[in-house]
Design an enzyme around this catalytic site. Structure first.
Site, PDB file in Angstrom:
ATOM      1  N   HIS A  20      48.606  18.980  45.287  1.00  0.00           N
ATOM      2  CA  HIS A  20      49.964  18.466  45.437  1.00  0.00           C
ATOM      3  C   HIS A  20      50.417  18.553  46.888  1.00  0.00           C
ATOM      4  O   HIS A  20      49.833  19.259  47.695  1.00  0.00           O
ATOM      5  CB  HIS A  20      50.967  19.188  44.524  1.00  0.00           C
ATOM      6  CG  HIS A  20      51.155  20.659  44.814  1.00  0.00           C
ATOM      7  ND1 HIS A  20      50.454  21.660  44.184  1.00  0.00           N
ATOM      8  CD2 HIS A  20      51.999  21.301  45.665  1.00  0.00           C
ATOM      9  CE1 HIS A  20      50.854  22.839  44.615  1.00  0.00           C
ATOM     10  NE2 HIS A  20      51.791  22.652  45.523  1.00  0.00           N
ATOM     11  N   GLU A  56      61.714  24.410  41.612  1.00  0.00           N
ATOM     12  CA  GLU A  56      60.654  23.439  41.852  1.00  0.00           C
ATOM     13  C   GLU A  56      60.666  22.339  40.792  1.00  0.00           C
ATOM     14  O   GLU A  56      60.911  22.608  39.620  1.00  0.00           O
ATOM     15  CB  GLU A  56      59.318  24.181  41.799  1.00  0.00           C
ATOM     16  CG  GLU A  56      58.096  23.325  41.832  1.00  0.00           C
ATOM     17  CD  GLU A  56      57.011  23.857  40.889  1.00  0.00           C
ATOM     18  OE1 GLU A  56      56.285  23.031  40.340  1.00  0.00           O
ATOM     19  OE2 GLU A  56      56.914  25.083  40.710  1.00  0.00           O
ATOM     20  N   GLN A  72      55.533  17.993  44.837  1.00  0.00           N
ATOM     21  CA  GLN A  72      56.293  19.185  44.469  1.00  0.00           C
ATOM     22  C   GLN A  72      57.544  19.256  45.337  1.00  0.00           C
ATOM     23  O   GLN A  72      57.444  19.439  46.552  1.00  0.00           O
ATOM     24  CB  GLN A  72      55.425  20.437  44.681  1.00  0.00           C
ATOM     25  CG  GLN A  72      56.092  21.737  44.269  1.00  0.00           C
ATOM     26  CD  GLN A  72      55.156  22.930  44.443  1.00  0.00           C
ATOM     27  OE1 GLN A  72      54.543  23.101  45.489  1.00  0.00           O
ATOM     28  NE2 GLN A  72      55.048  23.751  43.419  1.00  0.00           N
ATOM     29  N   HIS A  97      54.126  21.727  52.692  1.00  0.00           N
ATOM     30  CA  HIS A  97      52.740  22.181  52.579  1.00  0.00           C
ATOM     31  C   HIS A  97      51.880  21.163  51.848  1.00  0.00           C
ATOM     32  O   HIS A  97      52.382  20.271  51.175  1.00  0.00           O
ATOM     33  CB  HIS A  97      52.654  23.546  51.887  1.00  0.00           C
ATOM     34  CG  HIS A  97      53.091  23.559  50.450  1.00  0.00           C
ATOM     35  ND1 HIS A  97      54.390  23.785  50.050  1.00  0.00           N
ATOM     36  CD2 HIS A  97      52.404  23.360  49.299  1.00  0.00           C
ATOM     37  CE1 HIS A  97      54.467  23.746  48.739  1.00  0.00           C
ATOM     38  NE2 HIS A  97      53.276  23.481  48.243  1.00  0.00           N
ATOM     39  N   GLU A 147      48.063  25.361  51.003  1.00  0.00           N
ATOM     40  CA  GLU A 147      48.070  26.182  49.791  1.00  0.00           C
ATOM     41  C   GLU A 147      46.750  26.024  49.056  1.00  0.00           C
ATOM     42  O   GLU A 147      46.198  24.922  48.983  1.00  0.00           O
ATOM     43  CB  GLU A 147      49.235  25.740  48.887  1.00  0.00           C
ATOM     44  CG  GLU A 147      49.311  26.492  47.556  1.00  0.00           C
ATOM     45  CD  GLU A 147      50.406  25.938  46.642  1.00  0.00           C
ATOM     46  OE1 GLU A 147      51.347  25.280  47.128  1.00  0.00           O
ATOM     47  OE2 GLU A 147      50.311  26.156  45.420  1.00  0.00           O
TER      48      GLU A 147
END
Ligand code: V0V
Ligand code: CO
Length: 164
Positions: A20, A56, A72, A97, A147
């Site tokens: 994501h 989120e 996300q 990210h 991530e």
């Protein structure tokens, strides 16, 4: 000093692909409306992660990727959270990210550490939908917070791994 491997796939074990993209927003409902109503993305998950101090929403077009492409949207829950600092610094939001799925986040983190890359956590922490996550510091990736995510039930053997 980061050791740059010549064959990333061989060095990083269990890479499953892009998972994501995380976008920091100040107003979660407004951002959901934008991506859902204008781009036609579908909301697939909502969660408050108290460890990460974020609210989120996960959306997808349902096209591409292993589980479909995933966006996300992240809104800080606390004033002193890392995401709040990012929002203030970036003038209200922005690309935060990029997440890669791995079959075993402990093994992946260990190998990256051995290559001289800074992982933010000694051991994985709770991510979305029961996943386990860790992050590579943006200063070690050329400016992108990276991530690593191991989905719940991704690897039945990972609990036997030692270390973080
Ligand atoms: C900070 N910097 C970034 C950045 N955040 N660069 C690119 N992308 C980001 N997201 C830069 C910043 O501009 C500075 O650059 C430098 O890094 C150090 O800044 P800092 O003031 O020390 O930054 P902090 O204190 O805000 O910490 C940055 C880190 C922090 C990455 C350490 O954000 C962190 O711990 N992140 C991991 C947790 C997280 O992000 N959770 C939210 C997503 P200059 O100015 O020195 O050049 S949660 C999630 O994705 C979940 C739950 C999930 O997917 O399941
Ligand atoms: Co994420």
């Amino acid at each position: 000093m980061t050791r740059m491997p010549s064959d990333l796939e061989r060095v990083l074990p269990g890479l499953l692909g892009l998972d994501h993209v995380g976008v920091a927003v100040a107003d979660l409902d407004a951002a959901v409306t934008f991506y859902r109503d204008l781009l036609g993305l579908r909301v697939v998950h909502r969660e408050e992660n108290l460890d990460q101090q974020v609210a989120e929403v996960m959306l997808t077009s349902g096209k591409g990727g292993r589980d479909g492409d995933q966006l996300q949207l992240l809104m800080p829950l606390e004033e002193n959270s890392v995401l709040r600092r990012f929002l203030v610094r970036r003038g209200g939001g922005g690309l935060h990210h990029v997440a890669y799925a791995v079959s075993d986040v402990r093994s992946a983190s260990r190998v990256l550490r051995q290559c001289g890359v800074r992982l933010l956590y000694d051991a994985p922490r709770a991510g979305t939908r029961g996943s386990q996550i860790n992050f590579v510091h943006p200063k070690d990736t050329g400016g992108v917070l990276l991530e690593l995510v191991e989905h719940a039930g991704a690897d039945p053997h990972s609990a036997q791994e030692n270390g973080g």
